[in-house]
Design an enzyme around this catalytic site. Structure first.
Site, mmCIF file in Angstrom:
data_model
loop_
_atom_site.group_PDB
_atom_site.id
_atom_site.type_symbol
_atom_site.label_atom_id
_atom_site.label_comp_id
_atom_site.label_asym_id
_atom_site.label_seq_id
_atom_site.Cartn_x
_atom_site.Cartn_y
_atom_site.Cartn_z
ATOM 1 C CG ASP A 369 -11.985 -42.079 -27.585
ATOM 2 O OD1 ASP A 369 -12.856 -42.074 -27.689
ATOM 3 O OD2 ASP A 369 -11.243 -42.813 -26.850
ATOM 4 C CE LYS A 370 -9.821 -43.594 -36.683
ATOM 5 N NZ LYS A 370 -8.641 -43.744 -37.322
ATOM 6 C CB THR A 371 -11.790 -46.468 -31.551
ATOM 7 O OG1 THR A 371 -10.646 -46.397 -30.813
ATOM 8 C CG2 THR A 371 -11.584 -46.180 -33.107
ATOM 9 C CD GLU A 480 -0.463 -54.944 -31.065
ATOM 10 O OE1 GLU A 480 0.306 -55.247 -30.049
ATOM 11 O OE2 GLU A 480 -0.183 -54.784 -32.186
ATOM 12 C CG PHE A 522 2.282 -48.551 -27.494
ATOM 13 C CD1 PHE A 522 2.756 -47.969 -28.785
ATOM 14 C CD2 PHE A 522 1.597 -48.023 -26.883
ATOM 15 C CE1 PHE A 522 1.939 -46.699 -29.128
ATOM 16 C CE2 PHE A 522 0.492 -46.829 -27.088
ATOM 17 C CZ PHE A 522 1.250 -46.157 -28.289
ATOM 18 C CE LYS A 527 2.913 -39.889 -29.866
ATOM 19 N NZ LYS A 527 3.492 -39.399 -28.597
ATOM 20 C CE LYS A 546 2.648 -53.707 -33.340
ATOM 21 N NZ LYS A 546 1.380 -54.708 -33.959
ATOM 22 N NE ARG A 575 -7.235 -46.374 -33.986
ATOM 23 C CZ ARG A 575 -7.382 -46.577 -33.109
ATOM 24 N NH1 ARG A 575 -6.923 -47.910 -32.488
ATOM 25 N NH2 ARG A 575 -8.173 -45.918 -32.189
#
EC number: 7.6.2.1
Length: 650
Positions: A369-371, A480, A522, A527, A546, A575
């Site tokens: 995955d991305k991170t 966050e 969340f 989302k 948000k 992001r």
């Protein structure tokens, strides 16, 4: 009768349950023991299971039939030991290897089942093994200790009234998860008072979804009776680790009804791609043997008992498929596993299965995955976009000056000044827009500031004075933390937070107090996250939200730049989060709160009812800004990537 017997033994269909706090004897049904078992076999099924897993493949079955054929006098070609000794050696190596792995698995399970925890009873705190924990027990879990069973979070020692979990062993995510105790039990003076109240938890039937939970907490001895809704934020799933404070929970699910166990497939015997290829080649060679044998018999014009001659020719040519290949494969896997464990370049490596280590050499692509997988989740704030203007890393000092001017310059302006210049109006308008955006980012999150004693500053004094050097941010997402750290850098600092309030510090060292009225965490489905706060100085109620642009586009008021700018920031590898707000009148909020509490107490279709109530507020919200954060690739990760490339892995 069979179904009734299964229900009596605790093996029937899972059902909702009522669990009384600290009274496991009041159980309304029988529950499984809290025993973890990851073994493939038991004492009676080990040998049959190993033999079945070996002979279900043609390669091994071929040599078994070959050896068995020597018991027939007409087919015997030599001494029995020439066939049975090699086969016996292969089976012995396999059985010993499987036995060693089973013993190791048994020892790991025994270690987990033997871990000692503290249980609250009427006689005080007693020690109990994890395997002896029952549904209804009140269990104390210390910091850095594994949660032994699925529980409802009742109390915490943390002053902010919450705790964080490490869930990497459950869902693979390295981010900490925020958990909140039941408000009614958290307010009790001591943990021992949990046994003095008459209360119970109604919980849904166990299922595999680790991200959702529906239940209610009821205290009957109060006037009037107190009922609170329970969600995923009030749960402590087995296998997670307490990252902060000491917690007390009531056990809901044990044994095979644990979320972690229900999401684990039954252990099976693994076989590598190389073994499957060898098995396929064995079938091809056997087909060639049959053809050659038929040709040899055909040259003799199928004279006499030709069918026996075919079998004898098959036995004569059987060395074309060498049994030594099977021995070499098993011995090679054992040696390869041993070398991996002893490799100094990868210390601490544990080989869980010695049947497929060669599969590591067949890896061509590595998907991540991305991170968090190859990187360290170090997020950095990169961009603030207000629609007409964007601020990057090189212009954050402008944002800081806007925040400073809001809290200092206005008080210095002459009150009698009339007819301000256009420049002043524009600057004030831009300053107010930046201020609203930064304040929304500083309030809409789940970050908790924690003040750690450094040996010089007293813990209580540091918390009282909000010492910057002692403050550490804890959150369930590095995004966050990056946002809150950025608001601190531009002048609006998060200095305190608990379940009901948030404190911000302005550039002039003034403390702004906000009361948290509602939090909408969340979720992967929504989302987005939201929070409703009341400004203690003005009494204004504001709903901040948000989330991802795909969902926020239909929530905010119409604009002509959101989609385009989100695309531009995403193409830069950022992001993107969309931040919005909505002011609420007191009557409007009271009406919402009544409907929201009613929806949260429902047991059936709770998620749908709650979402419907929240969506009544998510209309025509004011778009404040876009934020962009980026994951920084750490220097110590680059050698790992270079090593993968050199090994031919893409």
């Amino acid at each position: 009768m069979c179904c009734e017997w299964l229900r009596c033994c605790g093996r029937g269909e899972p059902r909702p349950r009522t669990v009384w706090l600290g009274h496991p004897e009041k159980r309304d049904q029988r529950y499984p023991r809290n025993v973890i078992n990851n073994q493939k076999y038991n004492f009676f099924t080990f040998l049959p299971g190993v033999l079945f897993n070996q002979f279900k493949y043609f390669f091994n079955l071929y040599f078994l039939l070959l050896a068995c054929s020597q018991f027939v006098p007409e087919m015997r070609l030599g001494a029995l030991y020439t066939y049975w000794v090699p086969l016996g050696f292969v089976l012995a190596v396999t059985i010993i290897r499987e036995a060693v792995e089973e013993i190791r698995c048994y020892m790991r399970d025994k270690e987990v089942n033997s871990q000692v925890y503290s249980r609250l009873t009427a006689r005080g705190t007693v020690k109990v093994k994890s395997s002896s924990i029952q549904v209804g027990d009140l269990i104390i879990v210390e910091k850095n200790q594994r949660v032994p069973a699925d529980m409802i979070f009742l109390r915490t020692s943390e002053k902010n009234g919450s705790c964080f979990l490490r869930t990497d062993q459950l869902d693979g995510e390295t981010d900490w998860k925020l958990r909140l105790p039941v408000a009614c039990t958290q307010r009790l003076p001591t943990a021992a008072d949990l046994l003095q109240i008459r209360s119970y938890v109604y919980a849904e039937e166990p299922h595999i979804d680790i991200h959702n939970f529906v239940g209610t907490f009821t205290r009957e001895d109060s006037d009037p009776p107190i009922s609170e809704s329970l969600s995923i934020e009030n749960t402590l799933w087995a296998g997670t680790v307490i990252a902060s404070g000491t917690v007390v929970g009531v056990v809901l699910y044990t044994g095979r009804e644990l979320r972690s166990v229900m999401n684990t497939s039954n252990p099976r015997s693994k076989i590598g791609l190389f073994d499957l290829e060898v098995n396929c080649l064995t079938k091809i060679l056997f087909g060639a043997l049959v053809v050659v044998s038929l040709v040899m018999v055909a040259l003799q014009h199928f004279a006499g008992r030709w069918y026996l001659q075919i079998i004898r020719f098959l036995l004569l040519f059987s060395n074309i498929i060498p049994i030594s290949l099977r021995v070499n494969l098993d011995m090679g896997k054992i040696v390869y596993s041993w070398v991996i464990r002893r490799d100094s370049k990868i210390p601490g490596t544990v080989v869980r299965s010695s049947t497929i280590p060669e599969q590591l050499g067949r890896i061509s692509y590595l998907l991540t995955d991305k991170t968090g997988t190859l990187t360290q989740n170090e997020m950095v704030f990169k961009r603030l976009h207000l629609g007409t203007v964007a601020y990057g890393l090189d212009s954050m000092d402008e944002v800081q000056s806007h925040i400073f001017s809001i809290y200092t310059q206005q008080s210095q302006d002459p009150p009698a000044q009339k007819g301000p210049t256009v420049t002043t109006k524009v600057r004030r308008t831009m300053s107010s827009r930046v201020h609203e955006a930064v304040k929304a980012i500083a309030l809409c999150h789940n970050v908790t500031p924690v003040y750690e004693s450094n040996g010089v500053t007293d813990q209580a004094e540091a918390e009282k004075q909000y010492e910057d050097s002692c403050r550490v941010y804890q959150a369930s997402s590095p995004d966050e933390v990056a946002l809150v750290q950025w608001t601190e850098s531009v002048g609006l600092t998060l200095v305190g937070r608990d379940q009901s309030s948030v404190q911000l510090r302005t550039p002039g060292d003034q403390i702004l107090n906000f009361t948290i009225l509602q939090i909408f965490p969340f979720t992967y489905e929504s989302k987005r996250m939201g929070i409703i706060v009341r400004d203690e100085s003005t009494g204004e109620i504001t709903f901040y939200m948000k989330g991802a642009d795909v969902v926020m586009a239909g929530i905010v008021q119409y604009n002509d730049w959101l989609e385009e700018e989100c695309g531009n920031m995403a193409r830069e590898g950022l992001r993107v989060l969309v931040v919005a707000k909505k002011s609420l009148a007191e009557e409007q909020y009271q009406d919402f709160e009544a409907r929201y509490v009613q929806a949260k107490l429902s047991v059936h279709d709770r998620s749908l009812k709650v979402a419907t109530v929240i969506e009544s507020l998510e209309m025509e919200m004011e778009l404040l800004c876009l934020t962009g954060v980026e994951d920084q690739l750490q220097a110590d990760v680059r050698p790992t990537l270079e090593t993968l490339r050199n090994a031919g892995i893409k």
